[in-house]
Design an enzyme around this catalytic site. Structure first.
Site, PDB file in Angstrom:
ATOM      1  N   LYS A 157     -34.701  55.773  12.199  1.00  0.00           N
ATOM      2  CA  LYS A 157     -34.645  55.696  10.726  1.00  0.00           C
ATOM      3  C   LYS A 157     -33.262  56.104  10.255  1.00  0.00           C
ATOM      4  O   LYS A 157     -32.678  55.473   9.393  1.00  0.00           O
ATOM      5  CB  LYS A 157     -35.681  56.616  10.068  1.00  0.00           C
ATOM      6  CG  LYS A 157     -37.117  56.161  10.072  1.00  0.00           C
ATOM      7  CD  LYS A 157     -37.443  54.990   9.218  1.00  0.00           C
ATOM      8  CE  LYS A 157     -37.327  53.678   9.869  1.00  0.00           C
ATOM      9  NZ  LYS A 157     -38.026  53.171  10.948  1.00  0.00           N
ATOM     10  N   ASN A 174     -35.369  27.615  10.054  1.00  0.00           N
ATOM     11  CA  ASN A 174     -35.418  28.950  10.660  1.00  0.00           C
ATOM     12  C   ASN A 174     -35.653  28.771  12.152  1.00  0.00           C
ATOM     13  O   ASN A 174     -36.363  27.838  12.548  1.00  0.00           O
ATOM     14  CB  ASN A 174     -36.584  29.774  10.105  1.00  0.00           C
ATOM     15  CG  ASN A 174     -36.316  30.286   8.713  1.00  0.00           C
ATOM     16  OD1 ASN A 174     -35.239  30.076   8.163  1.00  0.00           O
ATOM     17  ND2 ASN A 174     -37.309  30.952   8.146  1.00  0.00           N
ATOM     18  N   GLY A 175     -35.140  29.676  12.956  1.00  0.00           N
ATOM     19  CA  GLY A 175     -35.341  29.570  14.402  1.00  0.00           C
ATOM     20  C   GLY A 175     -34.056  29.147  15.084  1.00  0.00           C
ATOM     21  O   GLY A 175     -32.986  29.163  14.481  1.00  0.00           O
ATOM     22  N   TRP A 196     -29.385  34.109   8.100  1.00  0.00           N
ATOM     23  CA  TRP A 196     -28.921  35.273   8.857  1.00  0.00           C
ATOM     24  C   TRP A 196     -28.242  34.686  10.081  1.00  0.00           C
ATOM     25  O   TRP A 196     -28.895  34.095  10.935  1.00  0.00           O
ATOM     26  CB  TRP A 196     -30.109  36.147   9.238  1.00  0.00           C
ATOM     27  CG  TRP A 196     -29.768  37.447   9.874  1.00  0.00           C
ATOM     28  CD1 TRP A 196     -29.336  38.584   9.255  1.00  0.00           C
ATOM     29  CD2 TRP A 196     -29.853  37.758  11.273  1.00  0.00           C
ATOM     30  NE1 TRP A 196     -29.137  39.570  10.179  1.00  0.00           N
ATOM     31  CE2 TRP A 196     -29.444  39.097  11.417  1.00  0.00           C
ATOM     32  CE3 TRP A 196     -30.223  37.044  12.403  1.00  0.00           C
ATOM     33  CZ2 TRP A 196     -29.395  39.736  12.648  1.00  0.00           C
ATOM     34  CZ3 TRP A 196     -30.177  37.669  13.631  1.00  0.00           C
ATOM     35  CH2 TRP A 196     -29.768  39.009  13.754  1.00  0.00           C
ATOM     36  N   GLU A 253     -38.166  57.792  16.667  1.00  0.00           N
ATOM     37  CA  GLU A 253     -38.348  57.096  15.390  1.00  0.00           C
ATOM     38  C   GLU A 253     -37.514  57.764  14.285  1.00  0.00           C
ATOM     39  O   GLU A 253     -36.924  57.082  13.448  1.00  0.00           O
ATOM     40  CB  GLU A 253     -39.848  57.076  15.032  1.00  0.00           C
ATOM     41  CG  GLU A 253     -40.198  56.453  13.701  1.00  0.00           C
ATOM     42  CD  GLU A 253     -39.753  55.002  13.534  1.00  0.00           C
ATOM     43  OE1 GLU A 253     -39.354  54.377  14.523  1.00  0.00           O
ATOM     44  OE2 GLU A 253     -39.771  54.507  12.398  1.00  0.00           O
ATOM     45  N   LYS A 306     -35.665  42.251   8.656  1.00  0.00           N
ATOM     46  CA  LYS A 306     -37.026  42.793   8.631  1.00  0.00           C
ATOM     47  C   LYS A 306     -37.859  42.205   9.749  1.00  0.00           C
ATOM     48  O   LYS A 306     -38.654  42.896  10.377  1.00  0.00           O
ATOM     49  CB  LYS A 306     -37.661  42.475   7.267  1.00  0.00           C
ATOM     50  CG  LYS A 306     -39.094  42.973   7.108  1.00  0.00           C
ATOM     51  CD  LYS A 306     -39.138  44.478   7.080  1.00  0.00           C
ATOM     52  CE  LYS A 306     -40.532  45.043   6.937  1.00  0.00           C
ATOM     53  NZ  LYS A 306     -40.544  46.468   7.341  1.00  0.00           N
ATOM     54  N   HIS A 320     -29.465  67.798  30.366  1.00  0.00           N
ATOM     55  CA  HIS A 320     -29.009  66.940  31.471  1.00  0.00           C
ATOM     56  C   HIS A 320     -27.926  65.974  31.007  1.00  0.00           C
ATOM     57  O   HIS A 320     -27.829  64.867  31.512  1.00  0.00           O
ATOM     58  CB  HIS A 320     -30.202  66.185  32.062  1.00  0.00           C
ATOM     59  CG  HIS A 320     -31.230  67.096  32.649  1.00  0.00           C
ATOM     60  ND1 HIS A 320     -31.025  67.778  33.833  1.00  0.00           N
ATOM     61  CD2 HIS A 320     -32.446  67.495  32.197  1.00  0.00           C
ATOM     62  CE1 HIS A 320     -32.083  68.532  34.095  1.00  0.00           C
ATOM     63  NE2 HIS A 320     -32.962  68.387  33.105  1.00  0.00           N
ATOM     64  N   CYS A 376     -33.633  34.741   8.569  1.00  0.00           N
ATOM     65  CA  CYS A 376     -33.619  33.567   7.681  1.00  0.00           C
ATOM     66  C   CYS A 376     -34.932  33.408   6.914  1.00  0.00           C
ATOM     67  O   CYS A 376     -35.999  33.753   7.406  1.00  0.00           O
ATOM     68  CB  CYS A 376     -33.401  32.310   8.489  1.00  0.00           C
ATOM     69  SG  CYS A 376     -31.924  32.377   9.489  1.00  0.00           S
ATOM     70  N   ARG A 431     -35.682  40.515   3.955  1.00  0.00           N
ATOM     71  CA  ARG A 431     -35.672  40.173   5.372  1.00  0.00           C
ATOM     72  C   ARG A 431     -34.268  40.315   5.970  1.00  0.00           C
ATOM     73  O   ARG A 431     -34.121  40.317   7.184  1.00  0.00           O
ATOM     74  CB  ARG A 431     -36.159  38.744   5.566  1.00  0.00           C
ATOM     75  CG  ARG A 431     -37.600  38.537   5.133  1.00  0.00           C
ATOM     76  CD  ARG A 431     -37.923  37.080   5.048  1.00  0.00           C
ATOM     77  NE  ARG A 431     -37.855  36.442   6.344  1.00  0.00           N
ATOM     78  CZ  ARG A 431     -38.890  36.220   7.132  1.00  0.00           C
ATOM     79  NH1 ARG A 431     -40.084  36.584   6.746  1.00  0.00           N
ATOM     80  NH2 ARG A 431     -38.756  35.628   8.294  1.00  0.00           N
ATOM     81  N   GLU A 490     -30.610  53.402  11.152  1.00  0.00           N
ATOM     82  CA  GLU A 490     -30.836  52.133  10.442  1.00  0.00           C
ATOM     83  C   GLU A 490     -30.306  52.169   9.011  1.00  0.00           C
ATOM     84  O   GLU A 490     -29.680  51.225   8.562  1.00  0.00           O
ATOM     85  CB  GLU A 490     -32.341  51.837  10.363  1.00  0.00           C
ATOM     86  CG  GLU A 490     -32.937  51.227  11.603  1.00  0.00           C
ATOM     87  CD  GLU A 490     -34.434  50.990  11.451  1.00  0.00           C
ATOM     88  OE1 GLU A 490     -34.900  49.935  11.874  1.00  0.00           O
ATOM     89  OE2 GLU A 490     -35.160  51.862  10.906  1.00  0.00           O
TER      90      GLU A 490
HETATM   91  C1  G6P Z   1     -36.957  44.598  13.216  1.00  0.00           C
HETATM   92  C2  G6P Z   1     -37.070  45.561  12.043  1.00  0.00           C
HETATM   93  C3  G6P Z   1     -37.727  46.856  12.493  1.00  0.00           C
HETATM   94  C4  G6P Z   1     -39.061  46.563  13.154  1.00  0.00           C
HETATM   95  C5  G6P Z   1     -38.913  45.581  14.313  1.00  0.00           C
HETATM   96  C6  G6P Z   1     -40.258  45.111  14.847  1.00  0.00           C
HETATM   97  O1  G6P Z   1     -36.015  45.075  14.112  1.00  0.00           O
HETATM   98  O2  G6P Z   1     -35.800  45.829  11.495  1.00  0.00           O
HETATM   99  O3  G6P Z   1     -37.937  47.691  11.377  1.00  0.00           O
HETATM  100  O4  G6P Z   1     -39.614  47.759  13.618  1.00  0.00           O
HETATM  101  O5  G6P Z   1     -38.213  44.416  13.864  1.00  0.00           O
HETATM  102  O6  G6P Z   1     -40.926  44.399  13.837  1.00  0.00           O
HETATM  103  P1  G6P Z   1     -42.483  44.134  13.811  1.00  0.00           P
HETATM  104  O7  G6P Z   1     -42.705  43.295  12.587  1.00  0.00           O
HETATM  105  O8  G6P Z   1     -42.796  43.379  15.081  1.00  0.00           O
HETATM  106  O9  G6P Z   1     -43.170  45.435  13.756  1.00  0.00           O
END
Ligand code: G6P
Length: 614
Positions: A492, A106-107, A80, A488, A609, A511, A2, A28, A495
């Site tokens: 990526k 928000n929250g 969101w 990672e 985000k 395994h 949000c 976001r 995502e």
């Molecule tokens: C969300 C984002 C990720 C990010 C994670 C942690 O899940 O989609 O891309 O790595 O939060 O965010 P931060 O701001 O704490 O690194």
């Protein structure tokens, strides 16, 4: 997640600034949007599911130019969904007091069900399924028409959970009240207008003079600025600070996507991360935020690196760096798991919170847990002035510039680079020799140029991506310090391209996961020429024996390429620096697969985000 925007001016319509602010918060992730506009005698609300552009079109029809002028005060929101479906009814702003009061939030209000039951008994009629609407009605029940801020404070004292809010009421024309607990809120003080937002990137095109609210703050916002108080009406002084980011650094700058722009910014971002932080005389790092006397550093028994998502993966790289360079036993912990497992942590333990945004709810809670248990706590954040950075009190900023794309790229390589410098500094107070320290300084200083070399491979990476873009499943294999980078790479891929991708330790493959391999399951193997490579080559043979095509990440000129169906080349580095160059190749690989699959790269479905709820 949000987003909130608020705007207050004497003469300028709030319409455009609010919509522009929402556009800046799009990255976001959200599913609906809305605005409330107030004039001296009128409060109007407009909401839409889907994109902010929809809301903008709707506003243009419903409220054409000449009519807009009188609405000089307003609040806006991108939602969101957490409580209730992403519908127009559930979108913010929420109304109370017969449509005279509008609230964006928000929250999460954790006791909303109890509040709602109580308010319904008193005759309040709810139209949405949200937790926020309960707060709107609650504020209205305290509002006698006398002191708006006092009514909001009284309501907030009954709230359990987290909030960043902005609220308007026709009973108090011209007044906007904002408050925060657990959800960020920033106030931008401009010339004749004031902008409020949950994220500084929605403010920088108006002003770079900002006030960061702290948890527990409430403020009365006017076109001249804001007066900040506690919920008990005690005035508090909050400095006006200068934001370093400008509006241009939050724009796409000619790239098709923010993600691609941010991948290509990495040489510059890393230069900024490293600048002034290497001591080439003593072979160590100078990190002002970790300015602890060597004696204190020497008492640290253990490090715990905490984060979520990409930041967690960077933390896992940190474990290898701290253990190999500084002989410091280290664990990497997912922040939510950490906070709820009654962690054994205390004095002599070093908790390092990694967070690009500095606002991730679970990472923030882990910081509070560690501070409360007396650990030495440091933050590694990108967003200056963010909550985690402020609450940890000590730390190192990434200086990577704003990261807009939901999928994190430059923050990862900057985080690993900061962890390298932390390991170097700590190592030099322990057993790392000056010579080894000097060598590492050279390697770290070379990283921006090495990353630039990986970027030159973009076309080739795109061509290889085209061969595999139709796959439904992929596996990413890495060994030792490259294992978190395999995780990672897989993250990526899933995502942004929605390809099912999993990262494994190369040796773990046999395994279980090997049962899934076949012609349709490409394997991306991290075969950099660092210790352990030959063993991973063995794992690659196992994959190929099951007919799985293998894409190798291979050091330029290294013979390991011949064991792969395709190779993506990266420059030679030490093992400590290999995750940085390798991650860049994997980012580009995922980007091109997603592009070829026609995905919405900067705002992937279901992702946010900055995750400011648990
Ligand atoms: C969300 C984002 C990720 C990010 C994670 C942690 O899940 O989609 O891309 O790595 O939060 O965010 P931060 O701001 O704490 O690194």
């Amino acid at each position: 997640m949000c987003g909130i925007v608020g705007f207050s001016s004497h003469s300028q319509s709030a319409c455009r600034p609010l919509v522009n602010g929402l556009l800046r918060l799009e990255y976001r992730g959200y599913d609906s949007a809305g605005v409330a506009l107030e004039s001296a005698d009128d409060l109007r609300v407009f909401k839409k599911t889907g994109k902010v552009a929809e809301l903008d079109r709707f506003l243009a029809e419903a409220l054409p130019e000449p009519e807009r002028g009188k609405y000089t005060l307003g609040i806006a929101h991108t939602r969101w969904a957490t409580h209730g479906l992403p519908t127009e009814t559930n979108a913010h702003p929420h109304l109370a007091d017969g449509g005279r009061l509008a609230l964006v939030h928000n929250g999460i209000i954790e006791n909303y069900a109890a509040l709602r039951a109580k308010l319904e008994k008193r005759g309040c009629v709810f139209v949405s399924q949200t937790d926020t609407e309960a707060l709107a009605h609650l504020i209205a029940t305290f509002d006698t028409g006398d002191d708006f801020m006092a009514a909001v404070s009284q309501a907030l004292k009954q709230v359990e959970g987290t909030y960043g809010i902005a609220v308007l009421s026709l009973r108090h024309p011209g007044e906007m009240i904002v408050a925060r607990r657990g959800s960020p809120l920033v106030i931008g003080v401009g010339e004749g207008s004031t902008v409020v937002a949950s994220d500084v990137s929605a403010i920088v095109s108006y002003t770079r003079q900002v006030i960061y609210l702290n948890d527990g703050d409430i403020a009365r916002v006017t076109p001249e600025g804001a007066d900040v108080f506690t919920l008990d009406n005690v005035p508090v002084a909050r400095d006006v600070q200068q934001v370093e980011w400008d509006a241009a650094s939050a724009e796409k700058g000619g790239y098709a996507h923010f993600m691609l722009k941010e991948i290509f910014e990495q040489p510059e971002a890393l230069r900024n991360t490293i600048r002034g932080r290497l001591d080439r005389t003593d072979g160590t790092a100078v990190l002002a935020g970790l300015n602890l006397p060597p004696r204190e550093l020497a008492t640290i028994r253990r490090a715990v690196v905490i984060g979520c998502g990409t930041s967690l993966h960077a933390g896992m790289v940190g474990k290898y760096l701290f253990e190999s360079l500084a002989d410091l036993p280290t664990s990497a912990e997912q922040a939510a798991e950490f906070r709820y497992c009654n962690p054994i942590i205390g004095p002599h333990d070093w908790a390092i919170a990694l967070s690009q945004s500095g606002e991730t709810a679970d990472t923030l809670a882990a910081v509070r847990e560690s501070v409360g248990k007396g650990a030495l706590v440091s933050a590694v954040c990108n967003v200056v002035g963010s909550t985690i950075a402020r609450e940890a009190g000590r730390g190192v900023y990434l200086h990577a510039g704003p990261e807009i794309s939901v999928a994190s790229t430059k923050a990862f390589t900057a985080q690993v680079t900061v962890l390298l410098m932390m390991a170097l500094k700590l190592g030099r107070t322990r057993r790392l020799s000056r010579e080894a320290g000097l060598r590492l300084c050279d390697e770290i200083a070379a990283l921006p140029d090495l990353v630039a070399e990986v970027l030159k491979e973009n076309d080739r990476i795109a061509a290889v991506a085209a061969k595999y873009a139709a796959a439904n499943d992929m596996f990413f294999l890495g060994r030792g310090i490259l294992y978190p980078t395999a995780l990672e790479g897989a993250l990526k891929m899933k995502e942004i391209s929605y390809v099912h991708a999993e990262g494994y330790q190369a040796a773990e493959l046999k395994h279980g996961p090997i049962a899934l391999l076949g012609r349709a399951t490409p394997v991306v193997a991290l075969l950099n020429d660092v210790p352990g490579k030959e063993k991973t080559v063995g794992n690659v043979q196992e994959c190929r024996a099951r007919e799985a095509p293998v894409v190798g990440i291979v050091t330029q000129g290294d013979a390991a390429a011949r064991h792969c169906d395709d190779a993506l080349f990266v420059p030679r580095t030490s093992a400590a620096c290999a995750p940085v160059v390798t991650a860049v190749a994997l980012q580009l690989f995922a980007y091109h697969v997603a592009r070829l699959r026609g995905c919405e790269i900067d705002q992937p479905r279901n992702l946010a985000k900055s995750v400011t709820v648990e």
